[in-house]
Design a protein around this motif. Structure first.
Motif, short mmCIF file in Angstrom:
data_model
loop_
_atom_site.label_atom_id
_atom_site.label_comp_id
_atom_site.label_asym_id
_atom_site.label_seq_id
_atom_site.Cartn_x
_atom_site.Cartn_y
_atom_site.Cartn_z
N LEU A 10 35.57 30.59 32.91
CA LEU A 10 37.05 31.00 33.34
C LEU A 10 37.84 30.16 33.05
O LEU A 10 37.93 29.15 33.42
CB LEU A 10 37.06 32.21 34.14
CG LEU A 10 35.67 33.42 33.83
CD1 LEU A 10 35.73 33.83 35.35
CD2 LEU A 10 36.89 34.08 32.83
N ALA A 11 38.87 30.07 32.82
CA ALA A 11 40.19 29.26 33.01
C ALA A 11 40.37 28.77 34.44
O ALA A 11 40.61 29.81 34.75
CB ALA A 11 41.44 29.76 31.59
N GLU A 12 41.12 27.93 34.44
CA GLU A 12 41.33 27.56 35.85
C GLU A 12 42.57 27.84 36.18
O GLU A 12 42.62 28.20 37.84
CB GLU A 12 41.30 26.01 35.65
CG GLU A 12 39.68 25.90 36.30
CD GLU A 12 38.91 26.04 36.83
OE1 GLU A 12 39.63 26.08 38.22
OE2 GLU A 12 37.25 26.06 37.06
N ARG A 13 43.38 27.71 35.28
CA ARG A 13 44.62 28.29 35.73
C ARG A 13 46.06 29.87 34.62
O ARG A 13 44.97 29.72 33.44
CB ARG A 13 45.99 27.09 35.36
CG ARG A 13 45.66 25.42 36.44
CD ARG A 13 46.56 24.80 35.90
NE ARG A 13 46.40 24.38 34.42
CZ ARG A 13 47.04 24.20 33.76
NH1 ARG A 13 48.54 23.24 35.05
NH2 ARG A 13 47.66 23.70 32.28
N ALA A 14 46.40 29.89 35.06
CA ALA A 14 47.01 31.03 34.47
C ALA A 14 47.88 30.98 33.57
O ALA A 14 47.60 31.68 32.48
CB ALA A 14 48.26 32.22 35.65
N THR A 18 43.86 33.20 27.47
CA THR A 18 44.21 33.45 26.89
C THR A 18 43.89 35.34 26.08
O THR A 18 42.92 35.93 26.86
CB THR A 18 43.72 32.85 25.25
OG1 THR A 18 42.24 32.73 25.14
CG2 THR A 18 43.71 31.19 25.63
N ALA A 19 43.92 35.70 25.09
CA ALA A 19 43.79 36.90 24.64
C ALA A 19 41.77 36.62 24.80
O ALA A 19 41.46 37.94 24.74
CB ALA A 19 43.62 36.96 23.31
N GLU A 20 41.47 35.50 23.90
CA GLU A 20 40.16 35.78 23.93
C GLU A 20 39.41 35.50 24.66
O GLU A 20 37.91 35.89 25.88
CB GLU A 20 39.46 34.60 22.98
CG GLU A 20 39.39 35.07 21.45
CD GLU A 20 41.58 34.70 21.03
OE1 GLU A 20 41.95 34.33 21.88
OE2 GLU A 20 41.69 35.63 20.59
N ASN A 21 39.52 34.58 26.32
CA ASN A 21 39.48 34.58 27.75
C ASN A 21 39.61 34.76 28.52
O ASN A 21 41.16 34.29 28.95
CB ASN A 21 39.33 32.74 27.48
CG ASN A 21 38.11 32.02 28.93
OD1 ASN A 21 37.79 33.20 29.42
ND2 ASN A 21 38.66 31.12 28.89
N PRO A 22 40.93 35.88 28.77
CA PRO A 22 41.26 36.89 29.91
C PRO A 22 40.16 36.51 31.20
O PRO A 22 39.56 36.14 31.90
CB PRO A 22 41.67 38.31 29.44
CG PRO A 22 40.05 38.35 28.53
CD PRO A 22 39.90 37.24 28.44
N TRP A 23 41.44 36.75 32.37
CA TRP A 23 40.40 36.94 32.90
C TRP A 23 40.07 38.52 33.84
O TRP A 23 41.40 39.04 33.37
CB TRP A 23 42.04 36.62 35.26
CG TRP A 23 42.02 35.04 35.21
CD1 TRP A 23 41.19 34.15 34.11
CD2 TRP A 23 43.42 34.79 35.80
NE1 TRP A 23 41.79 32.52 35.03
CE2 TRP A 23 43.05 32.78 35.37
CE3 TRP A 23 44.24 35.09 36.76
CZ2 TRP A 23 43.29 31.87 35.98
CZ3 TRP A 23 44.57 33.79 37.69
CH2 TRP A 23 44.69 32.90 37.33
N PRO A 24 39.62 38.47 35.16
CA PRO A 24 39.53 39.75 35.16
C PRO A 24 39.83 40.39 36.33
O PRO A 24 41.30 39.36 36.88
CB PRO A 24 37.80 39.09 36.28
CG PRO A 24 37.22 38.28 35.24
CD PRO A 24 37.93 37.19 34.88
N LEU A 25 40.81 41.14 36.40
CA LEU A 25 41.46 42.04 36.95
C LEU A 25 41.53 41.36 38.86
O LEU A 25 41.90 41.18 39.78
CB LEU A 25 41.74 43.29 37.29
CG LEU A 25 42.49 43.90 38.36
CD1 LEU A 25 44.07 43.58 37.77
CD2 LEU A 25 42.81 45.40 38.20
N ARG A 26 39.59 41.64 39.06
CA ARG A 26 39.52 40.96 40.37
C ARG A 26 39.72 39.75 41.15
O ARG A 26 40.28 39.17 42.08
CB ARG A 26 38.21 41.72 40.93
CG ARG A 26 37.22 40.01 39.29
CD ARG A 26 35.47 39.94 40.21
NE ARG A 26 35.10 39.79 39.11
CZ ARG A 26 34.68 40.42 38.14
NH1 ARG A 26 34.85 41.31 37.14
NH2 ARG A 26 34.26 39.08 36.86
N LEU A 27 40.50 38.05 39.63
CA LEU A 27 40.46 37.40 39.58
C LEU A 27 41.91 36.91 40.39
O LEU A 27 42.06 36.41 40.47
CB LEU A 27 39.52 36.93 38.65
CG LEU A 27 40.03 35.08 38.49
CD1 LEU A 27 39.18 33.98 40.13
CD2 LEU A 27 40.09 34.90 37.52
N LEU A 28 42.64 37.90 39.02
CA LEU A 28 43.86 37.72 39.19
C LEU A 28 44.21 38.68 41.16
O LEU A 28 44.53 37.58 41.52
CB LEU A 28 44.52 38.52 38.26
CG LEU A 28 45.92 38.80 38.37
CD1 LEU A 28 46.77 37.88 38.32
CD2 LEU A 28 47.22 39.79 37.24
#
Length: 418
Positions: A10-14, A18-28
């Motif tokens: 997962l990406a470290e920063r918001a 990307t659309a191919e590598n989004p954050w899960p809602l729980r992470l946000l």
């Protein structure tokens, strides 16, 4: 043997998502919770609405609403914090809260956890209002030259008032009693409490945008200092200052002076006074019209009477009693003047004739013709020159001799000098 799929990195920063590598809602939600948890407690000011105290509950809930904008946050308060507040906390109470922002990831909600709550006293509120009054006065919002004159007889009146309020009844009934058939565009809004600023501002703006509305009345039946606090709110005062339609304030009693009264084009002491101000009294106008008609009638009659008296005086004068008298007298004067002129002219003619005969006699006596009549003649050469001496001619010259009657041609004989 199949390989075990590796977990997605997962990406470290918001910004890196990307659309191919989004954050899960729980992470946000987790990151939002962590960010808000780092915020320190803050003092917040607002109005209390929807205070919910449940007996025996560990927490009380209330909504803290902004005093000028349509914004609010939920607040949780421990009962002991509420118990420490000496002033009553009814809906609309002005408070400052020391609270810690908290984000609940499961519900996705943000709320404030209050550890201290203080009611803003009337004295402090009045001091703030007085400071705001000086600021707005320095900007010129209360200047007399900004006031718009009220129309003499508006066709439609915009009315902002409380729902089913006595103020609405006072304005409508008294105004229509003075001028029946007056039309009203009424907006019933909250005139006290947390929603008053927003609803009154919106109603004034809506009526100001209506081209049929010629004057706006904002009315309520007075109230305590706390009840009239929304009408000293800076946002509402500026909304009224921006209003282009003439506006009448009828929100307080004679002794109440919210800032709303100062920025309005006209301040009425009561809703009934506002009704008397926005329209004329038809009965009074009819009385005035009747009085004006009587004054005009009396003025016309007096003028006719004076003219009749003047005409009678003119008729009584001798010149109008016998118009030919003036002509007759002038006829005698004209005849005498004509006779005098004739005599003078005849005398002047006779005198001129005598003078002419005398001049004629003198002319004849001096005339060469008279000399010729006595036997003399005048000799002239063929060139027409008069012969004055014998030396002017020679023998043989022919001369012309002018006689009294006729002329002769003569020839010079012999020596003219002999």
């Amino acid at each position: 043997m199949a390989e075990t799929p590796q977990p997605r990195r997962l990406a470290e920063r918001a910004l890196d998502t990307t659309a191919e590598n989004p954050w899960p809602l729980r992470l946000l939600s987790s990151k939002m919770s962590q960010y808000i948890d780092r915020m320190p407690p803050v003092w917040v000011e607002g109005q209390v609405v929807q205070l919910n105290r449940r007996p025996g509950a560990g927490l009380a809930f209330l909504t803290l609403r902004d005093t000028a904008a349509d914004m609010s946050l939920s607040v949780t308060v421990h009962p002991r914090v509420l118990a420490a507040v000496t002033a009553p906390l009814d809906d609309g109470a002005h408070v400052v809260v020391h609270a810690k922002p908290t984000f609940w990831p499961k519900r996705g909600s943000l709320q404030l956890e209050a550890n201290e709550l203080r009611a803003v006293g009337v004295g402090e509120l009045l001091a703030r209002i007085e400071h705001l009054k000086r600021v707005l006065a320095a900007e010129g919002l209360f200047d007399a030259d900004r006031k718009v004159p009220l129309p003499f007889l508006p066709g439609t009146v915009g009315l902002v008032c409380g729902r089913e309020s006595k103020a609405e009844h006072d304005v409508v009934v008294n105004a229509r009693a003075r001028w029946p058939g007056l039309q009203f565009e009424t907006r019933e809004v909250a005139v006290q409490g947390a929603r008053a600023v927003e609803e009154v501002s919106a109603a004034v703006s809506e009526l100001d945008a209506d081209p049929a509305v010629e004057v706006i009345v904002v009315a309520r039946g007075g109230g305590g200092v706390e009840d009239l606090l929304p009408f000293s709110n800076e946002s509402l005062v500026r909304a009224v200052a921006a209003c282009r339609t003439p506006l009448v304030s009828a929100i307080g009693h004679e002794t109440d002076t919210p800032l709303f009264d100062l920025v309005a084009d006209y301040r009425a002491s009561t809703p009934t006074d506002a009704a008397r101000r926005i329209v004329p009294d038809v009965a009074e106008q009819r009385r005035g019209l009747a009085q004006s008609r009587d004054r005009i009638r009396q003025a016309v009659r007096a003028r006719l009477r004076r003219e009749e008296e003047t005409l009678a005086a003119l008729r009584s004068r001798p010149v109008l009693a016998d118009p030919y008298a003036v002509v007759s007298r002038r006829e005698e004067d004209v005849a005498a003047a004509r006779l005098a002129a004739t005599r003078t002219f005849s005398w002047r003619l006779e005198r001129a004739a005598g003078d002419l005969d005398a001049l004629r006699g003198r002319l004849r006596a001096l005339s060469p013709a008279a000399t010729l009549a006595r036997g003399y003649s005048v000799l002239r050469s063929h060139d027409g020159d008069v012969i004055r001496t014998a030396g002017d001619v020679e023998p043989g010259d022919q001369l012309e001799a002018l006689l009294a009657e006729g002329r002769l041609v003569v020839e010079v004989q012999g020596d003219p000098d002999g």
